[in-house]
Structure formats: structure tokens, C-alpha cells
Scaffold this motif. Structure first.
Motif, PDB file in Angstrom:
ATOM      1  N   THR A  52       0.820  -1.219   0.000  1.00 20.77           N
ATOM      2  CA  THR A  52       0.000   0.000   0.000  1.00 20.77           C
ATOM      3  C   THR A  52       0.848   1.260   0.000  1.00 20.77           C
ATOM      4  O   THR A  52       0.399   2.300  -0.428  1.00 20.77           O
ATOM      5  CB  THR A  52      -0.908   0.057   1.249  1.00 20.77           C
ATOM      6  N   GLY A  53       2.061   1.155   0.534  1.00 13.14           N
ATOM      7  CA  GLY A  53       2.900   2.334   0.695  1.00 13.14           C
ATOM      8  C   GLY A  53       2.526   3.153   1.916  1.00 13.14           C
ATOM      9  O   GLY A  53       3.051   4.230   2.136  1.00 13.14           O
ATOM     10  N   ILE A  54       1.625   2.619   2.726  1.00 16.43           N
ATOM     11  CA  ILE A  54       1.138   3.332   3.910  1.00 16.43           C
ATOM     12  C   ILE A  54       1.797   2.748   5.159  1.00 16.43           C
ATOM     13  O   ILE A  54       1.575   1.589   5.494  1.00 16.43           O
ATOM     14  CB  ILE A  54      -0.397   3.217   4.036  1.00 16.43           C
ATOM     15  N   PRO A  55       2.608   3.553   5.858  1.00 17.05           N
ATOM     16  CA  PRO A  55       3.222   3.048   7.089  1.00 17.05           C
ATOM     17  C   PRO A  55       2.209   2.996   8.230  1.00 17.05           C
ATOM     18  O   PRO A  55       1.448   3.940   8.441  1.00 17.05           O
ATOM     19  CB  PRO A  55       4.325   4.064   7.390  1.00 17.05           C
ATOM     20  N   THR A  56       2.180   1.876   8.938  1.00 15.88           N
ATOM     21  CA  THR A  56       1.282   1.710  10.077  1.00 15.88           C
ATOM     22  C   THR A  56       2.094   1.208  11.262  1.00 15.88           C
ATOM     23  O   THR A  56       2.783   0.199  11.153  1.00 15.88           O
ATOM     24  CB  THR A  56       0.163   0.696   9.754  1.00 15.88           C
ATOM     25  N   GLY A  57       1.997   1.897  12.377  1.00 15.76           N
ATOM     26  CA  GLY A  57       2.679   1.477  13.592  1.00 15.76           C
ATOM     27  C   GLY A  57       1.978   0.271  14.202  1.00 15.76           C
ATOM     28  O   GLY A  57       0.767   0.087  14.049  1.00 15.76           O
ATOM     29  N   LEU A  58       2.749  -0.552  14.893  1.00 15.50           N
ATOM     30  CA  LEU A  58       2.172  -1.758  15.513  1.00 15.50           C
ATOM     31  C   LEU A  58       1.089  -1.412  16.525  1.00 15.50           C
ATOM     32  O   LEU A  58       0.086  -2.119  16.632  1.00 15.50           O
ATOM     33  CB  LEU A  58       3.268  -2.589  16.179  1.00 15.50           C
ATOM     34  N   MET A  59       1.283  -0.332  17.275  1.00 13.79           N
ATOM     35  CA  MET A  59       0.262   0.043  18.260  1.00 13.79           C
ATOM     36  C   MET A  59      -1.031   0.466  17.554  1.00 13.79           C
ATOM     37  O   MET A  59      -2.121   0.128  18.009  1.00 13.79           O
ATOM     38  CB  MET A  59       0.791   1.160  19.176  1.00 13.79           C
ATOM     39  N   SER A  60      -0.903   1.171  16.436  1.00 14.27           N
ATOM     40  CA  SER A  60      -2.092   1.544  15.655  1.00 14.27           C
ATOM     41  C   SER A  60      -2.801   0.312  15.124  1.00 14.27           C
ATOM     42  O   SER A  60      -4.031   0.223  15.153  1.00 14.27           O
ATOM     43  CB  SER A  60      -1.715   2.466  14.498  1.00 14.27           C
ATOM     44  N   LEU A  61      -2.012  -0.652  14.626  1.00 11.16           N
ATOM     45  CA  LEU A  61      -2.587  -1.918  14.152  1.00 11.16           C
ATOM     46  C   LEU A  61      -3.324  -2.605  15.292  1.00 11.16           C
ATOM     47  O   LEU A  61      -4.474  -3.025  15.137  1.00 11.16           O
ATOM     48  CB  LEU A  61      -1.492  -2.830  13.612  1.00 11.16           C
ATOM     49  N   TRP A  62      -2.666  -2.719  16.440  1.00 13.95           N
ATOM     50  CA  TRP A  62      -3.265  -3.397  17.588  1.00 13.95           C
ATOM     51  C   TRP A  62      -4.555  -2.699  18.025  1.00 13.95           C
ATOM     52  O   TRP A  62      -5.568  -3.352  18.278  1.00 13.95           O
ATOM     53  CB  TRP A  62      -2.268  -3.485  18.739  1.00 13.95           C
ATOM     54  N   ASN A  63      -4.529  -1.380  18.093  1.00 13.85           N
ATOM     55  CA  ASN A  63      -5.724  -0.633  18.493  1.00 13.85           C
ATOM     56  C   ASN A  63      -6.863  -0.827  17.506  1.00 13.85           C
ATOM     57  O   ASN A  63      -8.030  -0.955  17.904  1.00 13.85           O
ATOM     58  CB  ASN A  63      -5.401   0.854  18.654  1.00 13.85           C
ATOM     59  N   THR A  64      -6.546  -0.879  16.220  1.00 16.57           N
ATOM     60  CA  THR A  64      -7.579  -1.108  15.199  1.00 16.57           C
ATOM     61  C   THR A  64      -8.196  -2.492  15.368  1.00 16.57           C
ATOM     62  O   THR A  64      -9.419  -2.649  15.326  1.00 16.57           O
ATOM     63  CB  THR A  64      -6.981  -0.951  13.779  1.00 16.57           C
ATOM     64  N   ILE A  65      -7.354  -3.498  15.567  1.00 17.55           N
ATOM     65  CA  ILE A  65      -7.853  -4.862  15.773  1.00 17.55           C
ATOM     66  C   ILE A  65      -8.741  -4.912  17.018  1.00 17.55           C
ATOM     67  O   ILE A  65      -9.840  -5.477  16.991  1.00 17.55           O
ATOM     68  CB  ILE A  65      -6.687  -5.864  15.885  1.00 17.55           C
ATOM     69  N   CYS A  66      -8.259  -4.333  18.118  1.00 15.79           N
ATOM     70  CA  CYS A  66      -9.040  -4.355  19.361  1.00 15.79           C
ATOM     71  C   CYS A  66     -10.370  -3.634  19.198  1.00 15.79           C
ATOM     72  O   CYS A  66     -11.398  -4.108  19.705  1.00 15.79           O
ATOM     73  CB  CYS A  66      -8.227  -3.743  20.507  1.00 15.79           C
ATOM     74  N   ASP A  67     -10.390  -2.519  18.493  1.00 13.40           N
ATOM     75  CA  ASP A  67     -11.647  -1.801  18.246  1.00 13.40           C
ATOM     76  C   ASP A  67     -12.631  -2.668  17.471  1.00 13.40           C
ATOM     77  O   ASP A  67     -13.805  -2.768  17.824  1.00 13.40           O
ATOM     78  CB  ASP A  67     -11.393  -0.501  17.464  1.00 13.40           C
ATOM     79  N   ILE A  68     -12.149  -3.308  16.420  1.00 15.32           N
ATOM     80  CA  ILE A  68     -13.025  -4.123  15.568  1.00 15.32           C
ATOM     81  C   ILE A  68     -13.521  -5.364  16.305  1.00 15.32           C
ATOM     82  O   ILE A  68     -14.672  -5.775  16.151  1.00 15.32           O
ATOM     83  CB  ILE A  68     -12.300  -4.493  14.254  1.00 15.32           C
ATOM     84  N   TYR A  69     -12.679  -5.945  17.139  1.00 14.68           N
ATOM     85  CA  TYR A  69     -13.055  -7.154  17.876  1.00 14.68           C
ATOM     86  C   TYR A  69     -13.669  -6.847  19.247  1.00 14.68           C
ATOM     87  O   TYR A  69     -14.010  -7.764  19.985  1.00 14.68           O
ATOM     88  CB  TYR A  69     -11.853  -8.101  18.022  1.00 14.68           C
ATOM     89  N   GLY A  70     -13.818  -5.559  19.565  1.00 11.31           N
ATOM     90  CA  GLY A  70     -14.443  -5.176  20.829  1.00 11.31           C
ATOM     91  C   GLY A  70     -13.626  -5.577  22.041  1.00 11.31           C
ATOM     92  O   GLY A  70     -14.187  -6.009  23.049  1.00 11.31           O
ATOM     93  N   LYS A  71     -12.319  -5.436  21.954  1.00 11.99           N
ATOM     94  CA  LYS A  71     -11.420  -5.846  23.040  1.00 11.99           C
ATOM     95  C   LYS A  71     -10.690  -4.635  23.609  1.00 11.99           C
ATOM     96  O   LYS A  71     -10.520  -3.628  22.948  1.00 11.99           O
ATOM     97  CB  LYS A  71     -10.372  -6.842  22.533  1.00 11.99           C
ATOM     98  N   LYS A  72     -10.231  -4.762  24.824  1.00  8.09           N
ATOM     99  CA  LYS A  72      -9.406  -3.749  25.486  1.00  8.09           C
ATOM    100  C   LYS A  72      -8.255  -4.497  26.144  1.00  8.09           C
ATOM    101  O   LYS A  72      -8.352  -4.925  27.291  1.00  8.09           O
ATOM    102  CB  LYS A  72     -10.239  -2.981  26.514  1.00  8.09           C
TER     103      LYS A  72
END
Length: 121
Positions: A52-72
């Protein structure tokens, strides 16, 4: 996929950097398949970055996954590993110029698609 599995099982991931210093380029598998089809069916030979050419930080990835899966779930932080790659982001320009390739899925769109597929398996 590894982080999605951890989140769905309520397991804390281990991060080697705090924040979003560790950058990666995530692309959904359907986009990779479409890029390969474009190259094959248009007789484009060579080496291409399918990304994609889009840099994504691991914490951003993790937060996105947790948001979608309803986790904290907070990650566990550990000392950086020797030789740990800090940034790995590709440049999709050559592929885009030759084939017109554009990824169809955003990071969150790809994760939502994985969640939808999991429900149907």
C-alpha cells in the motif's frame, strides 16, 4: 493474522517498542491476488512491491484490531530484540504505473473482512 488471533483469545501481545516506532506496510490478501492477476494478464514481468505504501505502527494496528473485535487488551512491552527491523514500508509506484493497481481494502477494511470470514467458517 497473529495479532487477530491474540485479540480474539484475549492474549496480550509482546511489543518491543512503545508507541508507533515500529512501522509496517499491511495489505489485504485479496489485494495481493488482484495485483498478481494484473501483472500476469498484462504480461508484466519483473520485480514489484505489492503493497500500500502506507506506514502503520504496531500500536495503531493493535488498536484497530481491538476496536473491531471489541477488546481492550494492553500489550506487554519488552526490550527490543537485537537486529529488530524498525521500519518496513514498500513503494507501490512501479506496480501502479504499469498496471493501475490500487488496493481496495484499507487496514480496517481488511481486518473487518477477516472477522466476517471467521464468522462464516
Amino acid at each position: 493474522q497473529k495479532f487477530i488471533k491474540l485479540a480474539s483469545e484475549d492474549i496480550q501481545p509482546i511489543f518491543y517498542e512503545k508507541g508507533d516506532k515500529s512501522l509496517r506496510d499491511y495489505i489485504y490478501v485479496d489485494d495481493v491476488v488482484n495485483a498478481i492477476k494484473l501483472m500476469i494478464f498484462n504480461d508484466h514481468l519483473g520485480t514489484f512491491n505489492v503493497c500500500t505504501g502506507i506506514p502503520t505502527g504496531l500500536m495503531s494496528l493493535w488498536n484497530t484490531i481491538c476496536d473491531i473485535y471489541g477488546k481492550k487488551i494492553e500489550p506487554i512491552y519488552s526490550e527490543p530484540r537485537l537486529g529488530e527491523l524498525i521500519s518496513s514500508v514498500g513503494c507501490p509506484d512501479k506496480l501502479q504505473e504499469l498496471t493501475g493497481f490500487e488496493p481496495k481494502y484499507s487496514l480496517s477494511g481488511g481486518i473487518r473482512k477477516i472477522k466476517e470470514i471467521e464468522k462464516n467458517v
